[in-house]
Scaffold this active site. Structure first.
Site, short mmCIF file in Angstrom:
data_model
loop_
_atom_site.label_atom_id
_atom_site.label_comp_id
_atom_site.label_asym_id
_atom_site.label_seq_id
_atom_site.Cartn_x
_atom_site.Cartn_y
_atom_site.Cartn_z
N ASN A 1 2.24 -9.58 8.62
CA ASN A 1 3.34 -9.11 7.76
C ASN A 1 2.71 -8.33 6.61
O ASN A 1 2.15 -8.91 5.69
CB ASN A 1 4.10 -10.35 7.25
N ARG B 1 5.16 -7.03 11.89
CA ARG B 1 6.45 -6.67 11.31
C ARG B 1 6.41 -5.16 11.08
O ARG B 1 5.51 -4.64 10.42
CB ARG B 1 6.63 -7.40 9.99
N HIS C 1 15.10 -6.82 6.17
CA HIS C 1 15.01 -8.30 6.13
C HIS C 1 15.59 -8.92 7.39
O HIS C 1 16.01 -10.09 7.39
CB HIS C 1 15.72 -8.89 4.89
N ARG D 1 12.38 -2.27 -7.51
CA ARG D 1 13.27 -1.23 -6.96
C ARG D 1 14.65 -1.35 -7.61
O ARG D 1 15.08 -2.45 -7.93
CB ARG D 1 13.41 -1.40 -5.43
N GLU E 1 9.56 -15.44 8.24
CA GLU E 1 9.52 -14.20 9.02
C GLU E 1 8.35 -14.20 10.02
O GLU E 1 8.46 -13.69 11.12
CB GLU E 1 9.40 -13.01 8.08
#
Ligand code: ADP
Length: 425
Positions: free
Chosen positions: A43, A123, A211, A271, A410
């Protein structure tokens, strides 16, 4: 085959296995190979690289590691085993992602005899409209991804380089791309179409959502815990450094807060979340910014960091009593999250379950409390003691919406997809 539990496997003889699971000898051989093999999940973030190693048959975690603060003097390379025993804890400078990848590859080479890695799942943020399902990473796919860098200029170059480095280092392992956009593939056109001229839409300008691996993992967990999950209207709030929400109806993601990039929607660590297009024009004109400078400003210098000097929510919570900027930043963060819960609930025509996950969502009762404040009109009412104890269910009996806190994973989802890939190919 994928239903076979790794623990059961170890207690049965070969004839019992063949009889119990109606296996062919080939399938049994495949299972034996898997039982001695491992899957590595990668990841890759902007300043960190996380990885986890799983047993290929049972998907039990064997190792978990990361290199953090890449590009700064304070790099940390750590690895723990499944019992949280520390196997590696090194402070060093990793000047760039390439140096971090090389360090991890060397570690695995030195420990190769212990871990036979048969598959590596990566990922991948974005593969455009045509690439969402897990896919074997071939030179052709890498070429396609290179052509799509314009869709995710902030993430794809680093991901492609990382994949290439692992491909070169682990030549025998199957490499699988797991796209973060898969979960959102069924968004209706009206939710994903930007009202902009067709010539740009035809080039792939659309809302993709991100996500997805986290949302898929949470849905898997919910399905085990709650009957008829598919009939529920669910919002999952993934609140970490990057933050987004998804609306899930009939088991499918029907809308989400991020769009073509992971910069839109909620206010995030660095962000900005949603902006009036006029704000971009303002920045271009008044800031006289180039494309690269604008990109850097929007992905690394905005959000909480722009408002209060840091993207660390835990620190902002500590500072807010004496620092008005920290307080204002957290207020804006929670206000935006609250507003999007209302929007996504309206998009689904109601709300049954709200899930908090991600570093902030899983760990901060205060932020969850502020987001859920005055939301009784929607049926959201927290049970304060449960919230403050970080219980799994934190809603009160009076509320009609069940509010849960669930840890996401994840990397496990990446390993799961990679194992399915090996099973089916
Ligand atoms: P990433 O998107 O990088 O994976 P994480 O999901 O790890 O981010 O979340 C990082 C954020 O979670 C940071 O802002 C951090 O301060 C926040 N966080 C972690 N633990 C807590 C806590 N106990 N209280 C409040 N915020 C926390």
């Amino acid at each position: 085959m994928s239903l076979i539990n790794g623990y059961g496997y170890h207690f049965l003889t070969e004839p019992q296995l063949i009889a119990s699971y109606k296996l062919t000898r080939n399938e049994l051989r495949h299972m034996k190979q898997l039982s001695e093999s491992f899957i590595l999940s990668i990841n890759c973030g902007s300043s960190s690289l996380k990885f986890s190693l799983y047993r290929a048959l049972s998907l039990k975690m064997e190792l978990q590691g990361s290199i953090k603060n890449i590009g700064s003097e304070n790099g940390i390379f750590s690895i723990c085993d499944s019992k949280q025993s520390v196997l590696q804890d090194e402070r060093a400078c990793f000047p760039n992602l390439g140096a971090a990848v090389a360090e991890i590859v060397t570690w695995f080479k030195n420990n190769h005899h212990k871990y036979r890695v048969v598959a590596i799942g990566h990922r991948v943020i974005q593969g455009g409209a045509e690439h969402r399902a897990p896919e074997l990473i071939t030179s052709d796919l890498l070429e396609i991804l290179s052509q799509q860098i314009y869709l995710a200029p902030n993430h794809l170059p680093a991901e492609i380089n990382t994949i290439a480095a692992f491909k070169a280092a682990f030549k025998d392992a199957v490499q699988v791309a797991c796209f973060d956009t898969l979960f959102h593939r069924n968004m209706p056109v009206y939710a994903k179409r930007y009202p902009l001229p067709a010539e740009f839409i035809n080039k792939g300008l659309a809302k993709y959502g991100f996500h997805g691996l986290s949302y898929e993992y949470i849905m898997k967990k919910l399905t085990v815990k709650i009957p008829a999950t598919k009939r529920r209207k669910i919002i999952i709030a993934h609140l970490g450094n990057g933050a987004s929400m998804v609306a899930v109806k009939n088991g499918m993601g029907v809308d989400t807060t991020m769009g073509i990039s992971p910069m839109g929607g909620l206010v995030m660590g660095t962000r900005p979340g949603d902006l009036d297009p006029g704000a971009i024009l303002f920045l271009l004109k008044e800031g006289n910014l180039s494309y690269g400078e604008l990109d850097q400003l929007l992905s690394e210098q905005s959000g909480l960091k722009a408002l209060a000097g840091t993207n660390d929510v835990q620190r902002l919570l500590t500072d807010e009593a004496k620092d008005s900027k920290a307080k204002e930043a957290l207020t804006l963060f929670c206000y935006t999250a609250k507003k999007f819960i209302g929007a996504l609930a309206s998009a689904m025509g109601g709300l049954d379950i709200l899930v908090f996950t991600g570093g902030i969502g899983e760990n901060s009762p205060v932020i969850r409390e502020r987001i859920c404040e005055d939301m009784e009109f929607l049926g959201i009412e927290l049970h304060q003691p449960s919230n403050h104890h970080n219980n799994e269910i934190i809603s009160s009996a009076q509320g009609t919406v069940q509010v849960r806190v669930l840890a996401t994973d994840e990397e496990w989802m990446i390993a799961h997809h990679s194992r399915n890939f090996i099973d089916n190919n």
